[in-house]
Design an enzyme around this catalytic site. Sequence first.
Site, PDB file in Angstrom:
ATOM      1  N   LYS A   1      -3.019  -0.161  11.076  1.00  0.00           N
ATOM      2  CA  LYS A   1      -3.092   1.209  10.577  1.00  0.00           C
ATOM      3  C   LYS A   1      -2.928   1.183   9.063  1.00  0.00           C
ATOM      4  O   LYS A   1      -1.818   1.095   8.552  1.00  0.00           O
ATOM      5  CB  LYS A   1      -2.008   2.071  11.205  1.00  0.00           C
ATOM      6  CG  LYS A   1      -1.999   3.491  10.655  1.00  0.00           C
ATOM      7  CD  LYS A   1      -0.954   4.327  11.357  1.00  0.00           C
ATOM      8  CE  LYS A   1      -0.819   5.691  10.713  1.00  0.00           C
ATOM      9  NZ  LYS A   1      -0.101   5.642   9.428  1.00  0.00           N
TER      10      LYS A   1
ATOM     11  N   ASP B   1       1.357 -11.694   0.671  1.00  0.00           N
ATOM     12  CA  ASP B   1       0.494 -11.893  -0.497  1.00  0.00           C
ATOM     13  C   ASP B   1       1.235 -12.579  -1.641  1.00  0.00           C
ATOM     14  O   ASP B   1       0.664 -13.381  -2.371  1.00  0.00           O
ATOM     15  CB  ASP B   1      -0.057 -10.549  -0.988  1.00  0.00           C
ATOM     16  CG  ASP B   1      -1.284 -10.117  -0.196  1.00  0.00           C
ATOM     17  OD1 ASP B   1      -1.595 -10.801   0.810  1.00  0.00           O
ATOM     18  OD2 ASP B   1      -1.921  -9.121  -0.575  1.00  0.00           O
TER      19      ASP B   1
ATOM     20  N   SER C   1       1.481   0.233  10.110  1.00  0.00           N
ATOM     21  CA  SER C   1       1.705   1.096   8.961  1.00  0.00           C
ATOM     22  C   SER C   1       2.720   0.527   7.974  1.00  0.00           C
ATOM     23  O   SER C   1       2.477  -0.509   7.379  1.00  0.00           O
ATOM     24  CB  SER C   1       2.141   2.460   9.504  1.00  0.00           C
ATOM     25  OG  SER C   1       1.873   3.445   8.591  1.00  0.00           O
TER      26      SER C   1
END
Lengths: 432, 461
Positions: B324, B310, B299
Amino acid sequence: MGQRSSRVRNWGLRLLMVAGVGALATTAYAQSTSPSTPPRDALTSKLELMLRSMRIARDWHVEAPTKKVLVTGAIDGLLARLDPEAEFYAPAELRRFTRVPTGATADVGLIVRRDERRRRSGSLGYRVVTSLDGSPAARAGLKSGDLITHVNGQAASDLSYLMLTQTILSGNAAQGIALTVERAPDAAPETLRLARETVPVARAAEVVGVAPGALYVRPAEMTPAVAADIEDRLSRGGDEATRGIVLDLRSVALGTADGAAAMMDVFLSDGPLVAVATRRDDAEKRPLARPGDAAQGRSLAVLVDSETVGPAEAVALGLRRANRARLVGTASAGRFEVRTLAPLGRRGEKGAIRIVTARYAPTQAPDPDTGRRAIVPDVIVEQAPAHALCRGVDLPDVQAGQPICRKRQLAEDEQLRRALALLDDAVIAARP
Amino acid sequence: MRKTDYAFWTFVALAGMAGLTTVLNVSRTYSATTPNAEIYKQLDLFGDVLERVRSDYVEKPDDSTLIDSAINGMLAGLDPHSAYLNPKNYRDMQVQTRGEFGGLGIEVTMENGVVKVVSPIDETPAAKAGLQANDLITHLDGEQIVGLTLEQAVEKMRGPVNTPITLTIVRKSAEDPLEIKIVRDVIRINAVKSRLEGDVIYAKVSTFNEQTHTNLVKQIDALRKQLGKPARGIIIDLRNNPGGLLDQAINVSDDFLDQGAIVLTKGRNLEETQRSNARAGDIAEGKRILVLINGGSASASEIVAGALQDHKRALVIGTRSFGKGSVQTIIPLGQNGALRLTTARYYTPSGRSIQAKGIMPDVIIEQELPEELKPKRPERPRGEASLRGHLKGEDAKNKKEESGSSAYVPKEPEKDTQLQYALKLMRGEIPEPTILPRDDEGKSGETPAAGTKAPAATKKQ
């Protein structure tokens, strides 16, 4: 666009809050206008909470659930609260059973229950309660506690109880089935192949002398016919039982309340027998024993084990409560529940639920720690040597290179030997 | 109609064969004039089931707990993270997310039916009162603990700030039990534990509560001052961090990013898409960042790892994370607790969904399991993808979903293969690894652009 979208969202939340206030106000109003039925109000406000939760989930959950999905989940949640075995059957599933013709049935002789760990953690499958004496399941060595994880390659947890028991474990024709079984928590699963067999028409009772002055009585099931058979045999040959009688209820799982009552009546001359009681039934309304004890009051020891189930447990418990018998062996299955397929709608057109609606009486009170209703015997005797493959009443053997389970002889049956010793203690104690 | 009757009687016969006597109840129809008839109508089949259970179950059921379970089942049936929080669960959750509560300041376990102190937390009433590790607490305000669960005992020790409690303590070095009176104070759950490893700052973030971002910034600042010279880099340990608040994940990511998207959340309607952007400023001052993850990172942890990965701001090391990729919103229900409802999925800045997939580390370093923990047979799958009823990932249609990995982390840092790797890499003691190419790189075009930061105050991961 982003700016606008967040405003939209905030509006949504505000609406939600307004809706919340509205619902509260309604509840308060309902409570103030009908003070005469307070329990209804508590239920009503809970139902309103549920309705409100359902609307929130419908409007906000990321997957846009349908009402049907929500209602099904709610039913699952409600039934899970009752016990892990409670189930809902949709009309379509019920119709599948109506196609099963009655008449001659073939069976593997297996009694199962859904494993307790269910739903959120993922059900593991079905546990064996017991396998019937001499059945294909017993010959394959299936015994109490074994876990069935797959049936014919399909995950057992996905099968409903009635689907499994009425269309797979038994059916209208002999048929092979494959069961994947875990015999211990860490054991590697094994796949057993069983063939359904036609169930023998009549099940008998065994009444034999096992030692000088001692009779051994083993009913195959708790039915009036078997009880009558035993009563008949005892009234003819009861005089030889000078030491007493051993009633073997190990691995006895079949029967009815009538049969259990008749079985108790064999050994009792007064007092309450076995009945099935719903929550509305008066516990005192159990049938009473007729005068006369076919065993003439001789010492009685009852053998029980983890595969003594339901009606047989009620008999063992009833005889002990009447101070008629002492119990020897290991803790019983603790399954006094009677489950019913209760229709929904007027005639089941909306489906049905399978829930506990009654219990055998007498019932063992649940253990405060575990919640289990197992009967703990007066004399606890583990059967030795234990073998992973066989039940307490069986011993492992080899025939034609195939391992099988065969019935124990007296010399090998420690529980039976202790029961016989108990009879002698009772005789000595009764002497002046 | 006849036919249905016949069907039920068939069951009775068959069920009898199986050994469990079945009695058939005469179908009872409830009156259409009951005050709940209108609600029942809207609840559909559920109303039929409830009435049947209320009338026929072997014990009189408690309506309130039955319906609580039904509400929970209704939500739990949607996905593994939606649930009904009754008032008590709701309070517990608030304590967890707020990261503070009124209490004594001890970490405890249960041993032989009494509470054992693992350690008093520095600067708390318990530490000031002289409680020691291994003290056994036998009574609370004179009432014995035997018979309580750990949870119940903890509940009793917590309470409003400035209220007193008397503990009865058995200590090995003392012959008689001690009675210690302690006044409760605000205890903060420390979400960040950090230290210097030479000139490398190591920060373990164990959860994302309301204190996490502030704690992290403060502690990194303190360690930097302690070091007295520029740090070589920062290791952020997110292993076994189950997540927490979305805005905290965004803030922590923002701490290390100067610009660009951090996370996108997409609700079921396009206009509910939210995108949060980084603001200028990097508390690591451009120094190298290594992020550790494992199968227990879920999460909010995955948001941080995904954002820093990224933007190529951090090298992610360890094993595949839990997977999740959904956002839960807490919807308060007044006195009735709250709903925790999955309202959105989140995506990393490049448009990756984590759902049932997890974050793949740039460098996979497995933790060596000690002999006694090695599984005897192939382990059951773990992670989000193994949860019953999980939301399906984006490209789940044709392939089997997999996420998660081992969640084992040794207690001793020197045995911790993943940490040791990160330290060596930071110090340049091993050559730079070749970065694994990701199969989904360059798919960023499909995410809609949105401008504002998520108003995430009511959201919880």
